[in-house]
Design an enzyme around this catalytic site. Structure first.
Site, PDB file in Angstrom:
ATOM      1  N   ASN A 214      42.004 -18.214  45.392  1.00 42.99           N
ATOM      2  CA  ASN A 214      43.633 -18.166  45.078  1.00 42.99           C
ATOM      3  C   ASN A 214      43.569 -18.977  43.777  1.00 42.99           C
ATOM      4  OD1 ASN A 214      43.024 -21.227  45.319  1.00 42.99           O
ATOM      5  ND2 ASN A 214      42.949 -20.629  47.604  1.00 42.99           N
ATOM      6  N   ASP A 283      43.701 -20.508  55.002  1.00 46.42           N
ATOM      7  CA  ASP A 283      44.288 -19.966  55.970  1.00 46.42           C
ATOM      8  C   ASP A 283      43.447 -18.687  56.513  1.00 46.42           C
ATOM      9  OD1 ASP A 283      45.796 -22.533  55.760  1.00 46.42           O
ATOM     10  OD2 ASP A 283      47.872 -20.973  54.885  1.00 46.42           O
ATOM     11  N   LYS A 293      26.473  -5.627  49.422  1.00 46.06           N
ATOM     12  CA  LYS A 293      27.190  -4.821  49.144  1.00 46.06           C
ATOM     13  C   LYS A 293      27.728  -3.641  48.909  1.00 46.06           C
ATOM     14  CE  LYS A 293      28.652  -3.412  44.478  1.00 46.06           C
ATOM     15  NZ  LYS A 293      28.832  -3.235  43.132  1.00 46.06           N
ATOM     16  N   LYS A 341      54.800 -29.631  57.264  1.00 45.24           N
ATOM     17  CA  LYS A 341      53.481 -30.006  57.597  1.00 45.24           C
ATOM     18  C   LYS A 341      53.127 -31.412  57.267  1.00 45.24           C
ATOM     19  CE  LYS A 341      52.105 -25.843  54.917  1.00 45.24           C
ATOM     20  NZ  LYS A 341      52.592 -24.804  53.241  1.00 45.24           N
ATOM     21  N   LYS A 345      51.152 -32.154  60.926  1.00 45.04           N
ATOM     22  CA  LYS A 345      49.576 -32.510  60.365  1.00 45.04           C
ATOM     23  C   LYS A 345      49.151 -34.308  61.039  1.00 45.04           C
ATOM     24  CE  LYS A 345      49.235 -28.568  57.859  1.00 45.04           C
ATOM     25  NZ  LYS A 345      48.203 -27.407  56.956  1.00 45.04           N
TER      26      LYS A 345
HETATM   27  O1  PMT Z   1      44.113 -27.346  41.638  1.00 40.90           O
HETATM   28  P1  PMT Z   1      45.096 -26.980  40.584  1.00 40.90           P
HETATM   29  O2  PMT Z   1      44.695 -25.735  40.191  1.00 40.90           O
HETATM   30  O3  PMT Z   1      44.932 -28.152  40.225  1.00 40.90           O
HETATM   31  O4  PMT Z   1      46.375 -26.948  41.196  1.00 40.90           O
HETATM   32  C1  PMT Z   1      46.935 -27.914  42.005  1.00 40.90           C
HETATM   33  C2  PMT Z   1      47.251 -27.648  43.803  1.00 40.90           C
HETATM   34  C3  PMT Z   1      48.666 -26.392  43.742  1.00 40.90           C
HETATM   35  C4  PMT Z   1      46.448 -26.749  44.452  1.00 40.90           C
HETATM   36  C5  PMT Z   1      47.867 -28.654  44.453  1.00 40.90           C
HETATM   37  O5  PMT Z   1      48.529 -29.704  43.372  1.00 40.90           O
HETATM   38  C6  PMT Z   1      48.242 -28.487  45.929  1.00 40.90           C
HETATM   39  O6  PMT Z   1      49.274 -28.404  46.482  1.00 40.90           O
HETATM   40  N1  PMT Z   1      47.138 -28.314  46.745  1.00 40.90           N
HETATM   41  C7  PMT Z   1      47.413 -28.041  47.730  1.00 40.90           C
HETATM   42  C8  PMT Z   1      47.502 -26.429  48.333  1.00 40.90           C
HETATM   43  C9  PMT Z   1      47.393 -25.830  49.690  1.00 40.90           C
HETATM   44  O7  PMT Z   1      46.713 -25.731  50.122  1.00 40.90           O
HETATM   45  O8  PMT Z   1      48.939 -25.916  50.191  1.00 40.90           O
HETATM   46  P2  PMT Z   1      48.791 -25.732  51.630  1.00 40.90           P
HETATM   47  O9  PMT Z   1      50.544 -26.085  51.804  1.00 40.90           O
HETATM   48  O10 PMT Z   1      48.126 -24.519  52.292  1.00 40.90           O
HETATM   49  O11 PMT Z   1      48.311 -26.752  52.594  1.00 40.90           O
HETATM   50  C10 PMT Z   1      48.558 -28.439  53.019  1.00 40.90           C
HETATM   51  C11 PMT Z   1      48.030 -29.248  53.040  1.00 40.90           C
HETATM   52  O12 PMT Z   1      46.510 -28.724  54.067  1.00 40.90           O
HETATM   53  C12 PMT Z   1      47.071 -29.066  52.108  1.00 40.90           C
HETATM   54  O13 PMT Z   1      47.097 -30.679  51.955  1.00 40.90           O
HETATM   55  C13 PMT Z   1      46.072 -28.322  52.174  1.00 40.90           C
HETATM   56  O14 PMT Z   1      44.678 -29.289  51.634  1.00 40.90           O
HETATM   57  C14 PMT Z   1      45.603 -28.572  53.816  1.00 40.90           C
HETATM   58  N2  PMT Z   1      45.594 -27.299  54.515  1.00 40.90           N
HETATM   59  C15 PMT Z   1      45.431 -26.188  54.199  1.00 40.90           C
HETATM   60  C16 PMT Z   1      45.574 -25.056  54.931  1.00 40.90           C
HETATM   61  C17 PMT Z   1      43.914 -25.558  55.634  1.00 40.90           C
HETATM   62  N3  PMT Z   1      43.216 -24.421  56.426  1.00 40.90           N
HETATM   63  N4  PMT Z   1      43.495 -26.597  55.935  1.00 40.90           N
HETATM   64  C18 PMT Z   1      44.211 -27.709  55.320  1.00 40.90           C
HETATM   65  O15 PMT Z   1      43.177 -29.233  55.346  1.00 40.90           O
END
Ligand code: PMT
Length: 400
Positions: A214, A283, A293, A341, A345
């Site tokens: 991403n 995810d 490859k 979330k 979580k």
């Molecule tokens: O890195 P930059 O370019 O500065 O951009 C910043 C950002 C947009 C990445 C940052 O501000 C941000 O939003 N980070 C969280 C991105 C994310 O994965 O969001 P989510 O809504 O999918 O996940 C929610 C939370 O669970 C997050 O804290 C994530 O780290 C965590 N997570 C998600 C999926 C997973 N499998 N395990 C996790 O722990």
């Protein structure tokens, strides 16, 4: 440093310059401090004036340079005492073996060493000299004495020196010196806390040269780590692949996939007080990894994806004393999705960003967020740089 423009506005830095070849770098240091917004005054030893004239420092600092303790024309009545009171921080750069020895033994026989003895502010000493002079046990002992008295010794850096020798003795990188100055002027509100920050994307590979990812640049998470270090925390940054340099003072563990990130985070979790998950963790990952490859063929390819561990959920269910802060990257229903979330979580706080909004989310230098708390309260913050936002978020975490 560019993002720190103006951060030292209203602060007063006294720069002590002693006689070594690195004096020319101290001129650039004045410019760097001014760019951060600080007022800078310069004191030079007689030997420093052999390398660069006081006029150069005067032109860059915009202030008269102090060299003569007994100058009858000085605008300061009792110069060394007034300057010591004026300074919020005193930086000696470059610091020669001779000046280090004098400071370590309380010798005050010129303008600079007299100010150092009179100073009650934080004093940062940045050694720069020939490697053999630096490694001389007398110099080493003097540096230990300085540390014991509470002086902060920065560097030296390693590399090729003006005399042709290679090894320790170069004046520390100017940005690192500036980082220590900012830290010295920052309240240590996270002193004694162990902080774990995640940042960047994850790479989910399906062959040796291809992966799903991403657009996360890591900027948001790196800013969170940097500000925590400045506030005195012991910081570990677990980072997915990014182009960024690790912030100074932070222990950085590089990982690629979500599973690697999960292992690195879980290994640190027990000893951690505060976790901030700013990483954009994938995810899903491809079910199969092909060791060679995948060759192009006539047919379409279908890849099966399986769930990755939800790292934050895992931490939430094993929570003992830790404060857990998540980020939510959303394109729709920002508040509803972020709240879900926060609850599922077991978080204390979640920072929700609408990643489809301009000037927010992935890659850009700014962000626009809403902060949701366990209590149900929601706080909206205006658009600001990721560094400023990191400070705002830490203020709120400290209040939890
Ligand atoms: O890195 P930059 O370019 O500065 O951009 C910043 C950002 C947009 C990445 C940052 O501000 C941000 O939003 N980070 C969280 C991105 C994310 O994965 O969001 P989510 O809504 O999918 O996940 C929610 C939370 O669970 C997050 O804290 C994530 O780290 C965590 N997570 C998600 C999926 C997973 N499998 N395990 C996790 O722990």
């Amino acid at each position: 440093m560019g993002s720190d423009k103006g951060i030292l506005t209203g602060k007063k830095i006294l720069l002590g310059v002693t006689g070594g070849i690195a004096v020319y770098k101290a001129v650039e240091l004045v410019r760097l401090f001014k760019g951060l917004g600080a007022a800078v005054r310069v004191v030079m030893t007689e030997n420093a004036c052999q390398f660069v004239t006081p006029l150069t420092f005067q032109a860059i600092s915009g202030e008269k340079v102090l060299t003569d303790l007994f100058d009858p024309a000085s605008e300061l009545a009792i110069g060394h005492i007034e300057l010591a009171r004026w300074a919020d921080v005193l930086v000696v750069a470059p610091a020669t073996a001779n000046t280090i020895a004098k400071i370590a033994h309380g010798i005050a026989d010129d303008y600079l060493t007299t100010v150092v003895v009179a100073a009650t502010c934080k004093v940062l000493v940045c050694p720069a000299m020939n490697t053999k002079m630096y490694q001389n046990p007398v110099t080493q002992n003097n540096l230990e004495l300085l540390k014991g008295y509470g002086y902060c010794v920065i560097g030296p850096g390693k590399g090729e020196l003006a005399c042709g020798d290679k090894g320790p003795g170069r004046l520390e990188d100017l940005e690192i010196i500036a980082e220590h100055v900012i830290s010295a002027l920052t309240q240590k509100s996270l002193e004694g806390k162990r902080v774990l920050v995640t940042a960047g994307p994850t790479w989910e590979a399906f062959d040796p040269v291809r992966f799903f990812t991403n657009p996360s640049s890591g900027k948001m998470g790196y800013a969170m780590a940097k500000i925590a270090w400045r506030r005195g925390a012991d910081v570990t940054l677990v980072s997915g692949p990014t182009w960024l340099d690790a912030p100074h003072g932070v222990k950085c563990k590089k990982v690629k996939s979500a599973e690697e990130m999960c292992d690195a985070v879980v290994a640190e979790y027990g000893d951690t007080d505060i976790v901030v998950m700013a990483a954009a963790v994938s995810d899903y990952r491809p079910k199969h990894f092909t060791p060679s490859k995948i060759k192009k063929g006539e047919d379409d390819v279908v890849l099966e994806m399986i769930r990755n561990p939800d790292i934050l959920k895992k931490l939430g269910s094993a929570k003992v004393h830790q404060i857990l802060v998540g980020f939510a990257a959303e394109t729709d229903e920002l508040i509803e999705n972020a709240r879900e979330k926060l609850v599922s979580k077991n978080l204390d706080m979640i920072v929700a960003n609408d990643v489809s909004a301009p000037q927010a989310g992935f890659r850009c230098d700014t962000n626009i967020v809403k902060i949701l708390y366990k209590s149900g309260e929601i706080e909206e913050l205006p658009c600001m740089s990721k560094e400023d936002l990191a400070s705002e978020i830490w203020d709120r975490i400290e209040n939890l």
